[in-house]
Write a protein that holds these residues in place. Structure first.
Motif, PDB file in Angstrom:
ATOM      1  N   TYR A 110       0.817  -1.214   0.000  1.00  0.00           N
ATOM      2  CA  TYR A 110       0.000   0.000   0.000  1.00  0.00           C
ATOM      3  C   TYR A 110       0.859   1.276   0.000  1.00  0.00           C
ATOM      4  N   SER A 111       2.132   1.138  -0.346  1.00  0.00           N
ATOM      5  CA  SER A 111       3.025   2.302  -0.495  1.00  0.00           C
ATOM      6  C   SER A 111       3.117   3.185   0.744  1.00  0.00           C
ATOM      7  N   PHE A 112       3.204   2.558   1.919  1.00  0.00           N
ATOM      8  CA  PHE A 112       3.466   3.370   3.115  1.00  0.00           C
ATOM      9  C   PHE A 112       4.941   3.779   3.074  1.00  0.00           C
ATOM     10  N   GLU A 113       5.226   4.807   2.296  1.00  0.00           N
ATOM     11  CA  GLU A 113       6.625   5.231   2.117  1.00  0.00           C
ATOM     12  C   GLU A 113       6.674   6.717   1.819  1.00  0.00           C
ATOM     13  N   LEU A 114       7.610   7.389   2.434  1.00  0.00           N
ATOM     14  CA  LEU A 114       7.874   8.802   2.130  1.00  0.00           C
ATOM     15  C   LEU A 114       9.359   9.042   2.328  1.00  0.00           C
ATOM     16  N   PHE A 115       9.838  10.105   1.729  1.00  0.00           N
ATOM     17  CA  PHE A 115      11.283  10.336   1.786  1.00  0.00           C
ATOM     18  C   PHE A 115      11.600  11.817   1.716  1.00  0.00           C
ATOM     19  N   GLU A 116      12.862  12.118   1.896  1.00  0.00           N
ATOM     20  CA  GLU A 116      13.377  13.476   1.711  1.00  0.00           C
ATOM     21  C   GLU A 116      14.608  13.410   0.826  1.00  0.00           C
ATOM     22  N   GLY A 117      14.964  14.556   0.273  1.00  0.00           N
ATOM     23  CA  GLY A 117      16.186  14.652  -0.510  1.00  0.00           C
ATOM     24  C   GLY A 117      16.898  15.897  -0.042  1.00  0.00           C
ATOM     25  N   MET A 118      18.070  15.724   0.528  1.00  0.00           N
ATOM     26  CA  MET A 118      18.841  16.886   0.986  1.00  0.00           C
ATOM     27  C   MET A 118      20.321  16.605   0.764  1.00  0.00           C
ATOM     28  N   LYS A 119      21.143  17.628   0.883  1.00  0.00           N
ATOM     29  CA  LYS A 119      22.551  17.420   0.556  1.00  0.00           C
ATOM     30  C   LYS A 119      23.491  17.975   1.624  1.00  0.00           C
ATOM     31  N   ALA A 120      24.676  17.344   1.722  1.00  0.00           N
ATOM     32  CA  ALA A 120      25.753  17.880   2.560  1.00  0.00           C
ATOM     33  C   ALA A 120      26.876  18.326   1.621  1.00  0.00           C
ATOM     34  N   TYR A 121      27.394  19.496   1.899  1.00  0.00           N
ATOM     35  CA  TYR A 121      28.405  20.123   1.030  1.00  0.00           C
ATOM     36  C   TYR A 121      29.710  20.280   1.804  1.00  0.00           C
TER      37      TYR A 121
ATOM     38  N   TYR B  32      24.490  13.352  -1.237  1.00  0.00           N
ATOM     39  CA  TYR B  32      23.035  13.370  -1.238  1.00  0.00           C
ATOM     40  C   TYR B  32      22.528  12.478  -0.109  1.00  0.00           C
ATOM     41  N   LEU B  33      21.638  13.012   0.715  1.00  0.00           N
ATOM     42  CA  LEU B  33      21.101  12.259   1.854  1.00  0.00           C
ATOM     43  C   LEU B  33      19.662  11.870   1.566  1.00  0.00           C
ATOM     44  N   ARG B  34      19.335  10.645   1.830  1.00  0.00           N
ATOM     45  CA  ARG B  34      17.996  10.156   1.547  1.00  0.00           C
ATOM     46  C   ARG B  34      17.340   9.623   2.834  1.00  0.00           C
ATOM     47  N   PRO B  35      16.786  10.512   3.664  1.00  0.00           N
ATOM     48  CA  PRO B  35      16.000  10.051   4.808  1.00  0.00           C
ATOM     49  C   PRO B  35      14.701   9.430   4.296  1.00  0.00           C
ATOM     50  N   THR B  36      14.331   8.284   4.812  1.00  0.00           N
ATOM     51  CA  THR B  36      13.178   7.522   4.316  1.00  0.00           C
ATOM     52  C   THR B  36      12.387   6.974   5.500  1.00  0.00           C
ATOM     53  N   LEU B  37      11.075   6.907   5.351  1.00  0.00           N
ATOM     54  CA  LEU B  37      10.238   6.321   6.407  1.00  0.00           C
ATOM     55  C   LEU B  37       9.279   5.332   5.756  1.00  0.00           C
ATOM     56  N   ILE B  38       9.282   4.093   6.249  1.00  0.00           N
ATOM     57  CA  ILE B  38       8.390   3.067   5.676  1.00  0.00           C
ATOM     58  C   ILE B  38       7.557   2.410   6.771  1.00  0.00           C
TER      59      ILE B  38
END
Ligand code: PMP
Length: 369
Positions: free
Chosen positions: A71-82, A142-148
């Motif tokens: 059921y696609s219980f998934e969300l994410f973010e896209g952020m970066k460290a420089y 690139y940082l990929r925080p994810t919640l499932i």
């Protein structure tokens, strides 16, 4: 019963005994290679957030019934460290990503958390994987925080188990073309989002249906598609970026326009940064900065009158991506690009954002060391 909040002080660290090779910069492809470590925090409805773990990058083992797969219980973010010129590592406006992630979590019936506590453990991941943060403009981690949702059951219900995790990938410039203006196809047979829908949230489910129209546009030689909405042809977003236009108004002023956050548009961090910088730095006698609805027909008409000056997309991955033309129902809308180069404001905003991201300019504490 009270449940435990996310607590960064409980972080347990297990370092790798098998460090990976750091790829040379020219071999970096977006999101294909990952660092030595990852972060994980489990959640249960009964106890709340568990012990945060930083451990070697690894596979998951999940029951095939796990709700994320169905059921696609998934969300994410896209952020970066420089990496800044002193070698220090900086994240850019991570509070905005945390706020957006919590908004997505609430909408997806997944647990929310204290964003600052989560950032504190992300800082620890950055320290552990420091050698993977490349240096140089256009390069970042690139940082990929994810919640499932991880409840192993097929009932359609809010998950009672979840996993919050973060992986990280060293990246170079997003588009192979570099900072070269791209061609778009305006999609009129599919929509990305709709009023009352979930277009304003970063749910994985929003992306699956976008690929097919993008592939169609690519087959016809376009780099991205432009998302429209409704009979009126409202412009919403470009590919997975927000979109901006610059017009020369009849009164002599220039107008920077982006569609308003009406629930069909992802509230981009780069979008907000562009608006904030434009409002602070542009001369208000010469510029108007507008968040207002605009249609493909307005853009077409103003291009014909010679009033369309620049167009560009904004997003974390590419930062700013200039646009050179838009194909709509067989007609081409040309954006004037001199010698195939980005326009003056497009270049300016990209430099303003870059100098904050790489710590050369301090602006409203947007950069976190
Ligand atoms: N719109 C969509 C649909 C996106 O996926 C993204 C990328 N997160 C953006 C806009 C730009 O958002 P940001 O500037 O926060 O990366």
């Amino acid at each position: 019963m009270t449940t435990a909040p996310l607590d960064s002080t409980k972080l347990v660290i297990e370092k790798t005994t098998n460090p990976k090779e750091v790829l040379p910069k020219e071999k970096l492809a977006f999101g294909k290679s990952f660092t030595d470590h990852m972060l994980e925090v489990e959640w249960t409805a009964q106890s709340g957030w568990g012990t945060p773990k930083l451990s070697p990058y690894h596979n998951f083992s999940l029951d095939p019934a796990t709700c994320v797969f169905h059921y696609s219980f998934e969300l994410f973010e896209g952020m970066k460290a420089y990496r800044d010129k002193d070698g220090k590592i900086r994240t850019f406006r991570s509070d905005k990503n945390m706020e957006r992630m919590n908004g997505s979590a609430a909408r997806a019936s997944l647990p929310t958390f204290d964003g600052e506590e989560f950032m504190k453990i992300i800082d620890k991941l950055l320290l552990a994987d420091e050698r993977f943060v490349p240096e140089g403009y256009g390069y970042s981690l690139y940082l990929r925080p994810t919640l499932i949702g991880t409840t192993p059951a097929l009932g359609v219900a809010a998950p009672d188990k979840a996993l919050l995790y973060v992986i990280a990938s060293p990246v170079g410039p997003y588009f192979a073309e570099g900072f070269k203006p791209v061609s778009l196809e305006a999609t009129d047979y599919a929509v990305r989002a709709w009023p009352g829908g979930v277009g304003a949230f970063k749910l994985g489910a929003n992306y699956v249906s976008c690929i097919q129209p993008q592939s169609e546009a690519a087959k016809r030689g376009h780099s991205q598609n432009l998302w429209l909405f409704g009979e009126e042809g409202y412009i919403t977003e470009v590919g997975a970026m927000n979109v901006f236009f610059v017009f020369q108004n009849a009164d002599g002023k220039k107008e920077l326009v982006t569609p308003p956050l009406d629930g069909t548009i992802l509230p981009g961090v780069t979008r907000d940064s562009t608006l904030t910088l434009a409002r602070e730095k542009l001369n208000s006698n010469e510029w108007i900065v507008s968040e207002r609805p605009l249609t493909i027909y307005e853009v077409k008409e103003r291009a014909l009158k010679g009033e369309l000056v620049e167009a560009f997309g904004t997003g974390t991955a590419a930062v700013v991506s200039p646009i050179k033309n838009i194909e709509h129902r067989g007609e081409a809308i040309e954006v004037p690009v001199e010698d195939g180069k980005a326009g003056a404001f497009t270049k300016q905003i990209s430099e303003w954002i870059r100098s904050i991201q790489y710590g050369e300019e301090d602006f409203k504490n947007w950069s976190r060391v």
